[in-house]
Each structure stands twice: as structure tokens, then as C-alpha cells.
Design an enzyme around this catalytic site. Structure first.
Site, PDB file in Angstrom:
ATOM      1  N   GLY A   1       0.817  -1.215   0.000  1.00 50.73           N
ATOM      2  CA  GLY A   1       0.000   0.000   0.000  1.00 50.73           C
ATOM      3  C   GLY A   1       0.842   1.251   0.000  1.00 50.73           C
ATOM      4  N   SER A   2       0.633   2.147  -0.962  1.00 47.85           N
ATOM      5  CA  SER A   2       1.551   3.270  -1.072  1.00 47.85           C
ATOM      6  C   SER A   2       1.038   4.307  -2.062  1.00 47.85           C
ATOM      7  CB  SER A   2       2.928   2.763  -1.524  1.00 47.85           C
ATOM      8  OG  SER A   2       2.786   1.941  -2.678  1.00 47.85           O
TER       9      SER A   2
END
Length: 238
Positions: free
Chosen positions: A206-207
């Protein structure tokens, strides 16, 4: 930098079948090998015990999906800036670049791509150029889709100089950790000459990736649009 696999019609015989397999089943980024091998080993050691084997195989499969590294074909038109990652365009605005990018203290066009845990998390070079700087900045781990994550979260910033001699317009690329992400990987070094669409890094779980464009550049994407790393055109510097 990662080598793009041969197209399925480039070879014959067994080689042709291998190329077809690689086109259908994406290879795994080397940064994910340990995350896959660990649960797989647990599954082998725990064979005969479904309560061990099944969760371990599920974890190995989920890791393989997360660290997949599919081949991409960048556009050939000179001067294009492409998406640095798969995901959803979360911001198209103007913002002051991070100081470490060396792009000045005035707002410039910015395009942000948010990566969910289901997206490919390999990052790709958004424009061919020479690496002028790479700097890691510690920070928080807010949800990467929030605007404040750009400045508050842990990040790694890279500045690229375009042009054959590295004196052309400069583009900033910032890998931003997210709520779950705890590891940013950037495999480049100052002085490297990078090709459009080359694999250069990875963010785990997640980013977000921000691209800072030269002043006056007009972005060619909109908020909510799906971006495909190395293929979706963000802007043209011509």
C-alpha cells in the site's frame, strides 16, 4: 534495471512456449522472493496438517500476487512522462516540490498515483533521464490516499534530468509509504541513466507515488483515472 521479456512470437519451439508462459504469468520481483519462500517452506514442513498448510499456501499466493512484475510496453513518442506505477490517479494539482528534489520553491504540476494492496507495487521510470539525486526521508505512515501524506509520510525522492546530456527539464518522482507500508526500495544511484518504463523500485503493501512536472506542463490525466505503470501517459514535455 529489469529486462523486458521477449515477445511470444520472438522465438520458436520450447522457447516460444516459455515466452507465452511469461506473458500470461507475470514474473515475481526479487524483493518478494523471501515473502513467498517463507510461507511455502512452512506449507511443505506442515504437510499432512491442513490447518498449517492451507494458511501458509494462501500467504505464499497472496505474496506472489502482490510482488508480481508484469512486462509493459512504454510509448515511443519522445518527451512523454508515463505513470510510475499501477493505481488510481488521486491528485492532479500544483504543489511545492519537496526540498530534496531541488526543483525550486514554487508550485509545479503534480500527479499522484495511489496504489491499493491489490495493485502491482513495482515502480517504473516515468521518463528517460539521468538520476541527479536520491534521498530517503523518515516520516509517518498515514493512509497514502490523504493529501497530507505527501509531506508527512516516509518517502524516497528521486530527481531525473532529461535530455541526452542530462541538461533537459527535470522531473521529480517520490515514493511515499502508506498506512501498512513499512519499506521503500529504490535501486538507483546518482549518475544512473534510466530508460522509460524501466523497473527501479518497490513499496511494500500500500503506497503512493507522486510525479512533479516542470512548470507549465499540462497533465493529460484526471483524478479517478486508472493508471498503468510505464504505459499511461501523464504529460508531454515536448
Amino acid at each position: 534495471m529489469a529486462r523486458r521479456p521477449a515477445r511470444p512470437d520472438a522465438r520458436t519451439g520450447a522457447g516460444h512456449l516459455i515466452d507465452l508462459f511469461q506473458e500470461t504469468v507475470p514474473p515475481i520481483h526479487r524483493g518478494g522472493i523471501g515473502f513467498i519462500a517463507g510461507p511455502a517452506a512452512v506449507a511443505v514442513l506442515g504437510r499432512g496438517h491442513p490447518w498449517i498448510t492451507r494458511p501458509a499456501l494462501a500467504a505464499a499466493g497472496a505474496s506472489a500476487l502482490f510482488f508480481r512484475n508484469p512486462s509493459r510496453v512504454p510509448p515511443t513518442e519522445p518527451g512523454l512522462v508515463v505513470a510510475p506505477a499501477d493505481g488510481t490517479v488521486a491528485l492532479v494539482d500544483e504543489a511545492v516540490p519537496h526540498p530534496e528534489l531541488g526543483l525550486g520553491d514554487q508550485p509545479v504540476p503534480r500527479v499522484s498515483t495511489f496504489l491499493s494492496i491489490f495493485d502491482v507495487h513495482v515502480q517504473r521510470v516515468p521518463i528517460a533521464g539521468r538520476v541527479l539525486s536520491v534521498e530517503h526521508t523518515p516520516g509517518e505512515f498515514l493512509s497514502a490516499d490523504l493529501p497530507e501524506a505527501s509531506t508527512a509520510n516516509e518517502r524516497t525522492s528521486m530527481t531525473l534530468a532529461t535530455g541526452p546530456d542530462g541538461t533537459g527539464p527535470q522531473v521529480g518522482v517520490v515514493q511515499i509509504a502508506g498506512l501498512i507500508a513499512r519499506r521503500i526500495v529504490n535501486e538507483t544511484a546518482v549518475g544512473d541513466d534510466l530508460g522509460l518504463g524501466d523497473t527501479y523500485g518497490l513499496i511494500r503493501f500500500g503506497s503512493r507515488v507522486d510525479v512533479f512536472l516542470p512548470p507549465g506542463t499540462v497533465p493529460r490525466v484526471a483524478v479517478g483515472q486508472r493508471a498503468v505503470g510505464a504505459e499511461t501517459v501523464f504529460a508531454s514535455l515536448r
